[in-house]
Design an enzyme around this catalytic site. Structure first.
Site: not given
Ligand code: AP5
Length: 223
Positions: A19, A181
């Site tokens: 994402k 997660r």
């Molecule tokens: P990346 O693009 O970083 O993936 P992502 O989907 O953004 O993963 P996140 O871990 O950031 O998602 P998340 O939803 O758990 O975290 P968030 O920050 O929202 O890609 C991942 C890896 O894969 C990278 O190394 C990239 O290079 C690689 N990659 C990407 N695409 C690829 C491809 N096609 N092929 C190969 N490699 C690829 O949330 C974190 C925490 O915040 C949550 O756990 C929660 O505690 C809190 N939080 C955030 N939002 C909320 C909410 N709305 N409500 C409650 N708690 C919340």
């Protein structure tokens, strides 16, 4: 007639689906501000704000931060002038309750066109991707030691291609936290996806292909 509706894009998908990576590409191509709730929370943790102190209690375990804190944070963010013509949400909404709050927000319910994109990847790939993720604490660029390798190193440390800062491992990218997660995602995803399907705004893309191929699928939906 010119369509003057705000464009609201929502990226859905499990942790590690890509994402944040795709959000950076979408922001650049479509000039939409990127609102990552995870990123806003991490900034607050780094600054030691009351929101950050509270959020850290949940985030370091991989649990969701309470809905009321998230919704206030989002409402505050969309009041900023850069969101006047639309926004790209990454990581929000995250469960059924937040989806209801999202569609009830005046920002979304008034003169807006919503498009939700679910990036679909299997669980096995999540752990592989996140345990190899490195990220830039300064400019927030995302790398992967297998799929998107940073070009430069300083000793054992990788450096950001974009700004040269030392890359770090995210606090919640430990294997045990990743597993929680994923569990939280599966516990909340079904009603969340059902909500967006019912609203008739959901598109699904295959996330298990290359970064460029995933982006092509997204561009086809948004153009
Ligand atoms: P990346 O693009 O970083 O993936 P992502 O989907 O953004 O993963 P996140 O871990 O950031 O998602 P998340 O939803 O758990 O975290 P968030 O920050 O929202 O890609 C991942 C890896 O894969 C990278 O190394 C990239 O290079 C690689 N990659 C990407 N695409 C690829 C491809 N096609 N092929 C190969 N490699 C690829 O949330 C974190 C925490 O915040 C949550 O756990 C929660 O505690 C809190 N939080 C955030 N939002 C909320 C909410 N709305 N409500 C409650 N708690 C919340």
């Amino acid at each position: 007639m010119i369509d003057t509706k705000k464009r609201i894009v929502v990226l859905l998908g499990p942790p590690g689906a890509g994402k944040g990576t795709q959000a950076a590409y979408i922001k650049e191509k479509f000039h939409i501000p990127h609102i990552s709730t995870g990123e806003i929370l991490r900034d607050n943790i780094d600054k030691g704000t009351p929101l950050g102190i509270e959020a850290h209690k949940f985030m370091h375990k991989g649990d969701l931060v309470p809905d009321d804190l998230i919704i206030e944070m989002v409402k505050d963010r969309v009041r900023q002038p850069d969101c006047a013509e639309g926004a790209l949400f990454d990581g929000f909404p995250r469960n059924e309750e937040q989806s209801e709050m999202f569609f009830d927000m005046e920002y979304v319910s008034t003169n807006a066109k919503v498009c939700a994109i679910l990036i679909d990847i299997p669980d096995e790939e999540v752990i592989n991707r996140l345990s190899n993720r490195r990220y830039c604490p300064s400019c927030k660029s995302i790398y992967n030691l297998i799929y998107k390798v940073p070009k430069n190193k300083d000793g054992d440390s990788y450096l950001c291609d974009n700004c040269g800062s030392e890359l770090v491992i995210r606090d919640d990218d430990k294997v045990e936290t990743i597993k929680n997660r994923l569990k939280v995602f599966h516990d909340t995803a079904e009603p969340l996806i059902a909500y967006f399907t019912k609203k008739n705004v959901l598109h699904i893309v295959d996330g298990i292909t290359s970064l460029e191929e995933v982006f092509k699928q997204i561009v086809n939906i948004l153009e």
